[in-house]
Write a protein that holds these residues in place. Sequence first.
Motif, short mmCIF file in Angstrom:
data_model
loop_
_atom_site.label_atom_id
_atom_site.label_comp_id
_atom_site.label_asym_id
_atom_site.label_seq_id
_atom_site.Cartn_x
_atom_site.Cartn_y
_atom_site.Cartn_z
N TRP A 51 -8.98 4.84 -1.23
CA TRP A 51 -8.14 4.99 -2.44
C TRP A 51 -7.27 3.71 -2.95
O TRP A 51 -6.68 3.96 -3.98
CB TRP A 51 -7.54 6.42 -2.52
CG TRP A 51 -6.68 6.52 -1.21
CD1 TRP A 51 -6.94 7.00 0.12
CD2 TRP A 51 -5.29 6.28 -1.13
NE1 TRP A 51 -5.96 6.84 0.98
CE2 TRP A 51 -4.82 6.36 0.33
CE3 TRP A 51 -4.11 5.71 -2.02
CZ2 TRP A 51 -3.63 6.23 0.64
CZ3 TRP A 51 -3.00 5.62 -1.29
CH2 TRP A 51 -2.73 5.73 -0.12
N ARG A 52 -6.91 2.95 -1.97
CA ARG A 52 -5.93 1.98 -2.49
C ARG A 52 -6.98 0.63 -2.72
O ARG A 52 -6.26 -0.62 -2.63
CB ARG A 52 -5.24 1.59 -1.17
CG ARG A 52 -4.23 2.38 -0.95
CD ARG A 52 -3.03 2.11 0.16
NE ARG A 52 -3.74 1.45 1.28
CZ ARG A 52 -3.56 1.87 2.44
NH1 ARG A 52 -2.75 2.81 2.93
NH2 ARG A 52 -4.43 1.14 3.61
N ARG A 85 -5.48 8.72 -7.04
CA ARG A 85 -6.79 8.34 -6.60
C ARG A 85 -6.68 8.91 -5.14
O ARG A 85 -7.76 9.54 -4.69
CB ARG A 85 -6.78 6.91 -5.94
CG ARG A 85 -7.16 6.11 -7.24
CD ARG A 85 -7.23 4.53 -6.88
NE ARG A 85 -7.59 3.66 -7.83
CZ ARG A 85 -7.15 2.21 -7.78
NH1 ARG A 85 -7.05 1.95 -6.25
NH2 ARG A 85 -7.41 1.35 -8.58
N ARG A 86 -5.60 9.03 -4.54
CA ARG A 86 -5.91 9.67 -2.96
C ARG A 86 -6.00 11.15 -3.03
O ARG A 86 -6.76 11.82 -2.58
CB ARG A 86 -4.32 9.34 -2.39
CG ARG A 86 -4.52 10.12 -0.74
CD ARG A 86 -3.26 9.68 -0.30
NE ARG A 86 -3.08 10.13 1.16
CZ ARG A 86 -2.10 9.98 1.96
NH1 ARG A 86 -0.95 9.47 1.42
NH2 ARG A 86 -1.98 10.32 3.20
N SER A 88 -7.66 12.76 -5.63
CA SER A 88 -8.98 12.86 -6.06
C SER A 88 -10.02 12.58 -4.67
O SER A 88 -11.24 13.07 -4.67
CB SER A 88 -9.35 11.95 -7.08
OG SER A 88 -9.18 10.78 -6.84
N ALA A 89 -9.53 11.87 -3.74
CA ALA A 89 -10.58 11.19 -2.85
C ALA A 89 -10.26 12.52 -1.55
O ALA A 89 -11.50 12.45 -0.70
CB ALA A 89 -10.10 10.06 -2.14
#
Length: 92
Positions: A51-52, A85-86, A88-89
């Motif tokens: 996510w990064r 993002r994190r 959704s991951a």
Amino acid sequence: MTVYVDTARDYADRGLRFDSYCHLLADTRDELHAFAAAVGMPRVAFQDHPWRWHYDLPAVLRPRAVELGALEVDLHAVGALLRARRASARPA
């Protein structure tokens, strides 16, 4: 979809090729890779992570990224993007 570039930070004492870097991020990996190539970043510079994911963009290329349409953001906006993002991951 959007590409983002944050504020350049100084890394002069780290022995890196350039003294200052910023982060280049985007809403999708494909968009990020295409934009990075247009700015002149090699694919090998991609920082992969679940996510990064991003590119560490030398500050000398930051004006070109902005010229090509990257949205200038601060670290708070980068943090918000990465938190989204994190989230959704994560598995449901």
